[in-house]
Design an enzyme around this catalytic site. Structure first.
Site, PDB file in Angstrom:
ATOM      1  N   GLU A   1       7.572   4.797  20.022  1.00 13.93           N
ATOM      2  CA  GLU A   1       8.014   5.862  19.107  1.00 13.93           C
ATOM      3  C   GLU A   1       7.062   5.998  17.918  1.00 13.93           C
ATOM      4  O   GLU A   1       6.797   7.104  17.443  1.00 13.93           O
ATOM      5  CB  GLU A   1       9.430   5.586  18.581  1.00 13.93           C
ATOM      6  CG  GLU A   1      10.526   5.629  19.635  1.00 13.93           C
ATOM      7  CD  GLU A   1      10.501   4.416  20.569  1.00 13.93           C
ATOM      8  OE1 GLU A   1      10.053   3.325  20.116  1.00 13.93           O
ATOM      9  OE2 GLU A   1      10.909   4.553  21.733  1.00 13.93           O
TER      10      GLU A   1
ATOM     11  N   ALA B   1      -2.848   0.541   8.499  1.00 11.85           N
ATOM     12  CA  ALA B   1      -4.301   0.526   8.728  1.00 11.85           C
ATOM     13  C   ALA B   1      -4.675   1.567   9.776  1.00 11.85           C
ATOM     14  O   ALA B   1      -5.698   2.253   9.648  1.00 11.85           O
ATOM     15  CB  ALA B   1      -4.740  -0.863   9.176  1.00 11.85           C
TER      16      ALA B   1
ATOM     17  N   ALA C   1      -0.152   1.323  15.146  1.00 11.48           N
ATOM     18  CA  ALA C   1       0.341   2.531  14.485  1.00 11.48           C
ATOM     19  C   ALA C   1       0.897   2.197  13.105  1.00 11.48           C
ATOM     20  O   ALA C   1       1.816   2.835  12.612  1.00 11.48           O
ATOM     21  CB  ALA C   1       1.412   3.188  15.357  1.00 11.48           C
TER      22      ALA C   1
ATOM     23  N   LYS D   1       0.810  -1.228   0.000  1.00  7.92           N
ATOM     24  CA  LYS D   1       0.000   0.000   0.000  1.00  7.92           C
ATOM     25  C   LYS D   1       0.842   1.277   0.000  1.00  7.92           C
ATOM     26  O   LYS D   1       0.431   2.291  -0.535  1.00  7.92           O
ATOM     27  CB  LYS D   1      -0.937   0.018   1.210  1.00  7.92           C
ATOM     28  CG  LYS D   1      -2.107  -0.946   1.072  1.00  7.92           C
ATOM     29  CD  LYS D   1      -3.075  -0.802   2.229  1.00  7.92           C
ATOM     30  CE  LYS D   1      -4.164  -1.846   2.126  1.00  7.92           C
ATOM     31  NZ  LYS D   1      -5.205  -1.693   3.129  1.00  7.92           N
TER      32      LYS D   1
ATOM     33  N   ASP E   1      -9.941   2.923   1.790  1.00  6.09           N
ATOM     34  CA  ASP E   1      -9.949   2.441   3.176  1.00  6.09           C
ATOM     35  C   ASP E   1     -10.495   3.511   4.118  1.00  6.09           C
ATOM     36  O   ASP E   1     -11.152   3.194   5.109  1.00  6.09           O
ATOM     37  CB  ASP E   1      -8.521   2.079   3.631  1.00  6.09           C
ATOM     38  CG  ASP E   1      -8.064   0.737   3.070  1.00  6.09           C
ATOM     39  OD1 ASP E   1      -8.932  -0.084   2.720  1.00  6.09           O
ATOM     40  OD2 ASP E   1      -6.836   0.518   2.978  1.00  6.09           O
TER      41      ASP E   1
HETATM   42  P1  ATR Z   1      -0.829  -2.679   8.720  1.00  8.11           P
HETATM   43  O1  ATR Z   1      -0.471  -1.953   7.447  1.00  8.11           O
HETATM   44  O2  ATR Z   1      -1.764  -3.839   8.489  1.00  8.11           O
HETATM   45  O3  ATR Z   1      -1.357  -1.769   9.771  1.00  8.11           O
HETATM   46  P2  ATR Z   1       1.810  -2.706   9.830  1.00  8.11           P
HETATM   47  O4  ATR Z   1       2.078  -1.408   9.185  1.00  8.11           O
HETATM   48  O5  ATR Z   1       2.853  -3.762   9.767  1.00  8.11           O
HETATM   49  O6  ATR Z   1       0.494  -3.366   9.236  1.00  8.11           O
HETATM   50  O7  ATR Z   1       1.407  -2.419  11.374  1.00  8.11           O
HETATM   51  C1  ATR Z   1       1.109  -3.413  12.257  1.00  8.11           C
HETATM   52  C2  ATR Z   1       0.702  -2.800  13.594  1.00  8.11           C
HETATM   53  O8  ATR Z   1       0.285  -3.861  14.461  1.00  8.11           O
HETATM   54  C3  ATR Z   1       1.839  -2.087  14.297  1.00  8.11           C
HETATM   55  O9  ATR Z   1       1.303  -1.021  15.023  1.00  8.11           O
HETATM   56  C4  ATR Z   1       2.363  -3.171  15.241  1.00  8.11           C
HETATM   57  O10 ATR Z   1       3.000  -2.698  16.395  1.00  8.11           O
HETATM   58  P3  ATR Z   1       4.545  -2.218  16.337  1.00  8.11           P
HETATM   59  O11 ATR Z   1       4.540  -0.829  15.779  1.00  8.11           O
HETATM   60  O12 ATR Z   1       5.005  -2.269  17.743  1.00  8.11           O
HETATM   61  O13 ATR Z   1       5.255  -3.200  15.455  1.00  8.11           O
HETATM   62  C5  ATR Z   1       1.080  -3.842  15.642  1.00  8.11           C
HETATM   63  N1  ATR Z   1       1.279  -5.207  16.124  1.00  8.11           N
HETATM   64  C6  ATR Z   1       1.601  -6.285  15.391  1.00  8.11           C
HETATM   65  N2  ATR Z   1       1.679  -7.373  16.171  1.00  8.11           N
HETATM   66  C7  ATR Z   1       1.401  -6.976  17.438  1.00  8.11           C
HETATM   67  C8  ATR Z   1       1.305  -7.633  18.702  1.00  8.11           C
HETATM   68  N3  ATR Z   1       1.535  -8.935  18.813  1.00  8.11           N
HETATM   69  N4  ATR Z   1       0.974  -6.905  19.783  1.00  8.11           N
HETATM   70  C9  ATR Z   1       0.746  -5.580  19.676  1.00  8.11           C
HETATM   71  N5  ATR Z   1       0.817  -4.893  18.513  1.00  8.11           N
HETATM   72  C10 ATR Z   1       1.124  -5.583  17.404  1.00  8.11           C
END
Ligand code: ATR
Length: 483
Positions: free
Chosen positions: A374, A351, A348, A285, A321
């Site tokens: 952060e 999505a 963060a 994306k 979206d």
């Molecule tokens: P997307 O585009 O689907 O949002 P992404 O950009 O990879 O995917 O973001 C995934 C989000 O899910 C991030 O905020 C991630 O947290 P981090 O910034 O700390 O990586 C969060 N996330 C993924 N697995 C997680 C988990 N097990 N517990 C808490 N947050 C999680």
């Protein structure tokens, strides 16, 4: 033509599978390498049990088949079967002259001269196809394992280079899937299918799905091709939404998943086919932005694009979206009430950005809670929000922003082990709990909220809402029928 590969152990089971799919198929491939010994001893009888033309195939293990006996045994088995008068026999390109070929020629059985590469795509596919047939009656067949976009691109070039000859050319694996749907358009004599759960070849789908969901019979040279790029992408429900829409509105178009690991190669593929519109999903994306000639304001603001349209000046990017996220929420709150609400967004990533941008555009006060502090702080700064890490006393902070709680991480998604990411927060029952994960329909986060009496919104609603907007961008028409 749609060929159904039969991989059951007995004739009876295979005949049952034929009956199930009869209306969708033109011919059969009896994969005798999967038959039990009793059926093998009557191999010559099978063509008389059906009114469809049958290909006899005894595939070796090295070519992705199941035959484990000696080569002499395999050729004896083929020769014995051919006495029954099969329409076609599949014989590999490296076979020397043998008894099976002599019987085939005596019985008028056409030879499909096949080449399989279960590991990759050979360098010069056109030369391979041209040198495969030993007589004018033989049909060359190449089935090649596509492990990425550049493999698919090379196969598509080969179709173009060999458009003067009859052939069967297929890309195996998920990345090769478009070749299985577009065989007629690209110039392959047939596509192979099999019943769900069988082991015929990687990338097969069943004939009913190919005919109904992927509109195989209606695809011609003028059919408009749409797609979705992602990696992985085969699980996505978008083909269901868009193809059902095309069918119900009588639009001559098809929507196909393109498993994409190389965007530059994908855009070359898109020019070649050509693809006129495309959905974009994880992980592309953000990465597609440099390929866009024009971006809608939502794309700019969110920094992500989920819909692309080909115009005469290049690709235009849109983000459905944002509105897709808002629609189910506005249905519950109305615009005025939403503007006065306070919301927590968990996550963060990409999505979360779309959700935060959508909420802020209505003036909603937003708290961003994320595992990595952060990332939450950075987004909070950009969109004017509060932030907190997903550790320590987050539950208390959420209590100050809890009219709506939105879950945007992969936690709770089918195949992921993590559960509700805010399990320490106690729902009061007054929150609207919104999970953008759509599989399963009720995630652990939503289950906990429901138990407390909250109003809940599942990701399916957002998927459908963004899909409807995408469909309107693709066709200029409203999606009237949901799959
Ligand atoms: P997307 O585009 O689907 O949002 P992404 O950009 O990879 O995917 O973001 C995934 C989000 O899910 C991030 O905020 C991630 O947290 P981090 O910034 O700390 O990586 C969060 N996330 C993924 N697995 C997680 C988990 N097990 N517990 C808490 N947050 C999680």
């Amino acid at each position: 033509m749609i060929c159904l590969s039969l991989t059951a152990e007995t004739f009876e089971e295979n005949l049952g599978i034929i009956a199930r799919y009869r209306q969708y198929i033109d011919l059969l491939e009896l994969r005798a390498d999967f038959l039990g010994t009793s059926a093998c001893s009557h191999l010559e009888r099978f063509p008389s049990l059906t009114d469809l033309p049958v290909i006899l195939t005894v595939r070796r293990k090295q070519d992705g088949g199941a035959f484990s006996g000696t080569e002499a045994d395999r050729l004896r088995l083929i020769a014995k079967g051919l006495v029954g008068g099969y329409a076609y026999v599949d014989l590999e390109s490296d076979l020397g002259e043998n008894q099976a070929e002599r019987i085939a020629s005596g019985k008028g059985t056409r030879i499909i001269r096949s080449f399989h590469d279960t590991r990759g795509v050979p360098a010069d596919i056109p030369s391979l196809l041209r040198t495969l047939p030993r007589t004018k009656r033989e049909i060359p067949k190449a089935a090649l394992m596509c492990s990425g976009s550049t493999d698919l691109e090379r196969i598509l070039h080969a179709y173009a280079a060999c458009n003067d000859m009859g052939k069967i050319l297929l890309g195996m694996g998920d990345a090769g899937f478009p070749t299985r749907v577009l065989t007629g358009r690209l110039g392959s004599l047939m596509t192979y299918t099999s019943a769900p759960g069988t082991r015929a070849a990687p990338g097969h789908i069943d004939p009913e799905t190919l005919s109904t969901r992927y509109r195989y019979r209606t695809i011609t040279g003028s059919t408009r091709i749409y797609g979705i790029i992602g990696n992985p992408v085969m699980h996505t429900r978008s083909p269901l939404i868009h193809n059902a829409g095309f069918a119900s509105l009588g639009i001559d178009a098809v929507y196909i998943p393109f498993q994409t690991d190389d965007l530059e190669a994908f855009f070359r593929i898109a020019d070649m086919l050509p693809i006129v519109g495309c959905s974009v999903t994880i992980p592309h994306k953000e990465a597609v932005l440099p390929f866009l000639a024009k971006q809608a304001p939502d794309v700019n603001a969110v920094g992500a694009c989920n819909t692309m349209l080909k115009t005469h000046t290049g690709w235009e990017g849109y983000n459905t979206d944002v509105q897709g996220f808002l629609e189910p929420l506005l249905l519950r709150t109305g615009t005025e009430r939403l503007a006065r609400m306070k919301a927590t967004v968990i996550g963060a990533g990409g999505a979360a950005r779309a959700a935060i941008y959508a909420l802020r555009s209505f003036g909603v006060q937003v708290l961003i809670v994320n595992r990595t502090r952060e990332k939450a702080e950075e987004l909070a700064k950009q969109f004017g929000c509060a932030s907190a890490p997903l550790s320590g006393a987050y539950a208390g902070i959420i209590s100050e922003f809890n009219d709506i709680i939105i879950q945007t991480t992969s936690c709770g998604m089918t195949g992921h082990h993590e559960e509700n990411p805010i399990s320490e927060y106690r729902f009061r029952g007054t929150e609207i709990a919104y999970d953008i994960v759509y599989s399963p329909p009720v995630t652990p986060f939503l289950a906990q909220a429901r138990k407390a009496g909250c109003m809940t919104i599942g990701g399916e609603e957002m998927l459908t809402a963004q899909g409807k907007r995408q469909f309107r961008l693709f066709t200029g028409k409203d999606l009237t029928q949901e799959p």
